[in-house]
Enzyme design. Structure first.
Site, short mmCIF file in Angstrom:
data_model
loop_
_atom_site.label_atom_id
_atom_site.label_comp_id
_atom_site.label_asym_id
_atom_site.label_seq_id
_atom_site.Cartn_x
_atom_site.Cartn_y
_atom_site.Cartn_z
N GLU A 288 0.91 -1.06 -0.11
CA GLU A 288 0.07 0.02 0.06
C GLU A 288 0.79 1.17 0.02
O GLU A 288 0.37 2.28 -0.43
CB GLU A 288 -0.94 0.03 1.28
CG GLU A 288 -1.92 -1.17 1.50
CD GLU A 288 -3.04 -0.60 0.18
OE1 GLU A 288 -3.48 0.47 0.05
OE2 GLU A 288 -3.28 -1.70 -0.70
N SER B 96 -52.61 -28.85 35.25
CA SER B 96 -52.31 -29.48 36.63
C SER B 96 -51.17 -28.93 37.38
O SER B 96 -51.04 -29.15 38.49
CB SER B 96 -52.58 -30.96 36.53
OG SER B 96 -53.87 -31.29 35.99
#
Length: 682
Positions: free
Chosen positions: A89, A364
Site C-alpha cells: 500500500e 395441573s
C-alpha cells in the site's frame, strides 16, 4: 545554446515551479485548512469493537457487532504483517511526511503509459496516512476538494502522531471484507486464528484485501503480488516468497462464533434483554465481555432430550402436518442462574422462544400452589377430600361436571394422594373450600400468574390461566429455596473493553465500587411461604414422582420431586421437577394449539425431564431435600392417612406433620378404602 544557459533555464524552471507549487499549496491550505475535522481526538482512539458472549466455561458463543473488529495494539502485530501492508500500500510510509511525492510521480507516469497502451499497472498515490485521514474523517467521493483535504489532514497527522500510532489506526480501522474491520477481526474471519499465529502467506493475503475486499476469486494472484512486492522492498527473500506462494490458502467462508443451533435460543434471549438495557450502540460497538450462566454440557443434554421426544412424535406425522414444538429450561433454584434453555425444535426453523415467549395454559401444574394455600392454613397433608361427582355452573350458567382423568371416583382420599395422582374433582372441592381468590393468590404470590390478573374464576385455579415455562419454573423454585422469589439470571457479569465490571445483572447494571469491592447485595426478601408448608409440598411432589403421575420423571438413585400438567383435550403437556439444587421445566405443544392425540400426555414431558436430569446429575452427589425444624414424621397408610400401626394393609408412606397435626383416626378406614362413589351433587 551553451550548457551554462541550459542549466540556468532548468534551474529557473525548477525554482519557479517549486515556488509556484509552494504558493499553490499555501493557498490550498488557506482555503481548505480551516475547515477540517479535529484530528487530535485520534490520540485516544477507541474504535467500535465487537461485544462477545461467553458460556460459563469461558467458551465463545457469539459476537454482536455492526462492524466486526478486534483491536490489536502495534506491539502485538507481527512485523511481517506490517511489512506486507507497507509493501502493498505505501512503500515509503516510514519516510514520507504524509503525502508521497515520489509515489505521486510514479503513479502519474504509470497511469499515463497505461492509457497510451503500454503494459503498466494502474496505481494510486494515496499513502497509508491519507487512507487514515479519509477513513476517519472524510467521504469516499472522488473530488479534487476531498483529495486536497485528505492531503492536508495526512500531513497534520504526521506532525502530531508517531508512525507506529498511525499504522495502529490504519490496521485496526481498514475494511477487509465480510464486515471485518481491522486485521484482528480479518484474521479470525478468514483463518480462524489471532494475528500472532498468521503465516507469511496469510499476512500477504490480508495485505492484498484493501484493493478489493469482497472479491476472493483472485485471492491467490493478489497474495502472490504482495509477496513479490515484499521481495522488492527487501522484507523477505525470494525463497521465502516461493514457499509462501506454494502454501494453500484455507480461507473460511466467514467468521462465526463456536455456537451451534442448540445455543441460539439462549443467546437470542440475552441479546434482546441487553439491547433493551444497554442500547444498540453499547451492545454492538463497545466491545463488552459478557459472561453468561449457560453450561454447555447441560445445554447439549437439554436440547438432545427435548428433540428426542419431539422427533419421535413428529416422525408419525404426515410431511405437510404442523410439527410438535416444545421447550425446556433448567435453572439453579437458589440463584436463578439459567443453566440450559431450548425454545423449540430448531432456532434455524423458528426463532420464537417457547420457554420465555409462549403464553400457554398450564393445566395441573397449578395444583401445587392451590394445595399450598391449604397447607398454609394448617390443613394436614392427610386431610380427607371427597372424590365424588359434582355439578356446578359456568359463568354462562351452563352446567359443568368436572371429571378425573380415569373417569373414576375414590371417595374420601387424603390431600397427598389427590395431588400425587393429580385428581381433578378433589382439586375443585379444595378450591371451593378455600375460595377462588385465596387459591389464585398463591400462584400470584409465587409469580406464576401476574398480580393484576383479571377475571379471577374457578377455571384459573384449575390451570386455564396462561403463563410461560420460565415463570412456572421460577415459581416452583421457591418450593426448595426457602420460599425466596427469584428472577431468572442469564448473565453473571459484564466487563467493558478495559476489563472494568459494569454490571452483574442484565436488567439492572450497577457500577463497581472504587475500593474494588463488589456492590452491596440487596436485602433478603421476605419468604413467600413458611418453611414447614413448603417442605410438606416438596414431600408430596416427591411422592408424585415416586408413585404418582410423574413416574416417567424418575431417575435411578436420585431424589426427585415434580408435577405433571395436562390441559383440556391434551393440547399442552408439562412437567416441572427438581432435585435439591437443580430445577427443570418442560413444555410440549403445537404453536397453534390442537390435541396431541391418543397416547399423548404429560408423561412425554416427564420423559424429557428424566433424560436431561440423568445427564445433568451424573457427577453430582445425591442429596435429600432439606427438612425444617418442628416437623414430626409418622408412617401412615397412603390410601387412608391412618397410622400404619392401626392400618397396615396397603402402601405405607412416611408423612410430615406440623405441630398439632396427626394421622387420621382408624374409624371405617378399611370400609372406605378403594370403594367407588356414585351420585351426589356439590
Amino acid at each position: 545554446m551553451s550548457i551554462k544557459k541550459v542549466l540556468r533555464v532548468l534551474f529557473n524552471i525548477v525554482f519557479w515551479g517549486f515556488t509556484i507549487g509552494i504558493a499553490a499549496l499555501a493557498v490550498l491550505v488557506f482555503i481548505y485548512g480551516n475547515d477540517l475535522p479535529d484530528y487530535k481526538k485520534l490520540a485516544t482512539y477507541a474504535p467500535p469493537v465487537a461485544t462477545r458472549l461467553y458460556a460459563s466455561d469461558g467458551s465463545l458463543l457469539i459476537e454482536y457487532a455492526e462492524e466486526r473488529r478486534v483491536f490489536i495494539d502495534f506491539d502485538d502485530m507481527p512485523p511481517q504483517l506490517i511489512n506486507a501492508f507497507v509493501a502493498a500500500e505505501d512503500q515509503n510510509f516510514w519516510t514520507h511526511p504524509g503525502i508521497d511525492v515520489q509515489g505521486i510521480t510514479r503513479a502519474v507516469i504509470n497511469n499515463g503509459l497505461n492509457m497510451l497502451g503500454f503494459n503498466t499497472r494502474f496505481s494510486g498515490a494515496s499513502t497509508i496516512t491519507q487512507q487514515v485521514a479519509k477513513n476517519f474523517f472524510l467521504t469516499s467521493e472522488r473530488t479534487i476538494s476531498r483529495k486536497i483535504k485528505e492531503a492536508i489532514l495526512a500531513m497534520r497527522l504526521e506532525r502530531t502522531f508517531s508512525k507506529q500510532h498511525i499504522m495502529t489506526l490504519y490496521l485496526n480501522q481498514i475494511f477487509l471484507g465480510a464486515r471485518a474491520y481491522g486485521v484482528g477481526s480479518a484474521a479470525l474471519m478468514y483463518f480462524n486464528k489471532p494475528v500472532s499465529d498468521l503465516t507469511l502467506a496469510e499476512c500477504a493475503f490480508l495485505a492484498s484485501l484493501p484493493k478489493a475486499p469482497n472479491n476472493r476469486d483472485r485471492a491467490v494472484e493478489r497474495r502472490n503480488y504482495v509477496l513479490r512486492r515484499m521481495v522488492e522492498e527487501g522484507y523477505i527473500t525470494q525463497s521465502d516468497a516461493a514457499a509462501a506462494a506454494a502454501e494453500e490458502l484455507n480461507i473460511n467462508s466467514g467468521f462465526t462464533a463456536q455456537m451451534t443451533d442448540e445455543f441460539q435460543y439462549f443467546a437470542e434471549d440475552v441479546r434482546r434483554q441487553l439491547l433493551n438495557t444497554l442500547g444498540r450502540e453499547t451492545l454492538y460497538n463497545q466491545g463488552l465481555y459478557i459472561k453468561t450462566t449457560i453450561v454447555p454440557e447441560l445445554q447439549r443434554a437439554a436440547t438432545a432430550a427435548l428433540n428426542k421426544e419431539l422427533d419421535a412424535y413428529n416422525a408419525k406425522l404426515a410431511p405437510d402436518e404442523p410439527k410438535l414444538q416444545g421447550a425446556i429450561i433448567a435453572m439453579n433454584p437458589h440463584t436463578g442462574r439459567v443453566l440450559a434453555m431450548s425454545g423449540g425444535r430448531s432456532f434455524a426453523e423458528s426463532s420464537f422462544n417457547r420457554a420465555t415467549q409462549a403464553m400457554r395454559q398450564i393445566g395441573s401444574t397449578i395444583k401445587p400452589f392451590v394445595y399450598l394455600a391449604a397447607l398454609e392454613r394448617g390443613v394436614s397433608p392427610q386431610a380427607l377430600i371427597l372424590d365424588a361427582p359434582i355439578v356446578g355452573f359456568r359463568a354462562d350458567n351452563s352446567l359443568w361436571k368436572p371429571e378425573n382423568y380415569d373417569r373414576k371416583f375414590l371417595g374420601d382420599i387424603p390431600l397427598r394422594l389427590a395431588l400425587e395422582t393429580s385428581r381433578n374433582v378433589p382439586a375443585v372441592r379444595m378450591v371451593q373450600s378455600l375460595g377462588v381468590e385465596n387459591a389464585i393468590e398463591v400462584a400470584q404470590r409465587f409469580g406464576v400468574y401476574p398480580p393484576d390478573l383479571q377475571n379471577i374464576n374457578l377455571s384459573l385455579a384449575l390451570g386455564s390461566g396462561e403463563t410461560t415455562l420460565q415463570r412456572l419454573v421460577s415459581g416452583y423454585s421457591a418450593f426448595i429455596n426457602g420460599g425466596r422469589a427469584i428472577q431468572p439470571k442469564l448473565v453473571d457479569y459484564i466487563e467493558d473493553r478495559y476489563g472494568r465490571v459494569i454490571g452483574g445483572n442484565i436488567t439492572e447494571l450497577v457500577a463497581w465500587r472504587d475500593d474494588l469491592l463488589p456492590p452491596q447485595r440487596a436485602a433478603e426478601s421476605v419468604p413467600l411461604s413458611d418453611a414447614q408448608s413448603l417442605y410438606q409440598m416438596v414431600s408430596i411432589l416427591q411422592g408424585a414422582v415416586e408413585r404418582g403421575t410423574g413416574k416417567q420423571a424418575r431417575v435411578y438413585g436420585r431424589t426427585i420431586a415434580g408435577k405433571t400438567g395436562t390441559t383440556n383435550d391434551v393440547k399442552d403437556v408439562w412437567f416441572v421437577g427438581f432435585s435439591k439444587n437443580l430445577i427443570a421445566g418442560v413444555y410440549l405443544g403445537f404453536d397453534t394449539p390442537k390435541p396431541l392425540g391418543n397416547g399423548a400426555g404429560s408423561h412425554m414431558a416427564a420423559r424429557v425431564f428424566a433424560d436431561f436430569m440423568r445427564v445433568a446429575l451424573t457427577n453430582e452427589t445425591n442429596q435429600p431435600f432439606a427438612i425444617p425444624d418442628g416437623l414430626t414424621f409418622v408412617r401412615v397408610n397412603r390410601r387412608t392417612g391412618v397410622a400404619a400401626s392401626e392400618d397396615p394393609n396397603g402402601t405405607i408412606i412416611t408423612e410430615a406433620f406440623k405441630p398439632g397435626q396427626h394421622p387420621n383416626p382408624a374409624t371405617n378406614a378399611s370400609a372406605s378404602r378403594d370403594k367407588p362413589v356414585v351420585g351426589g351433587v356439590f
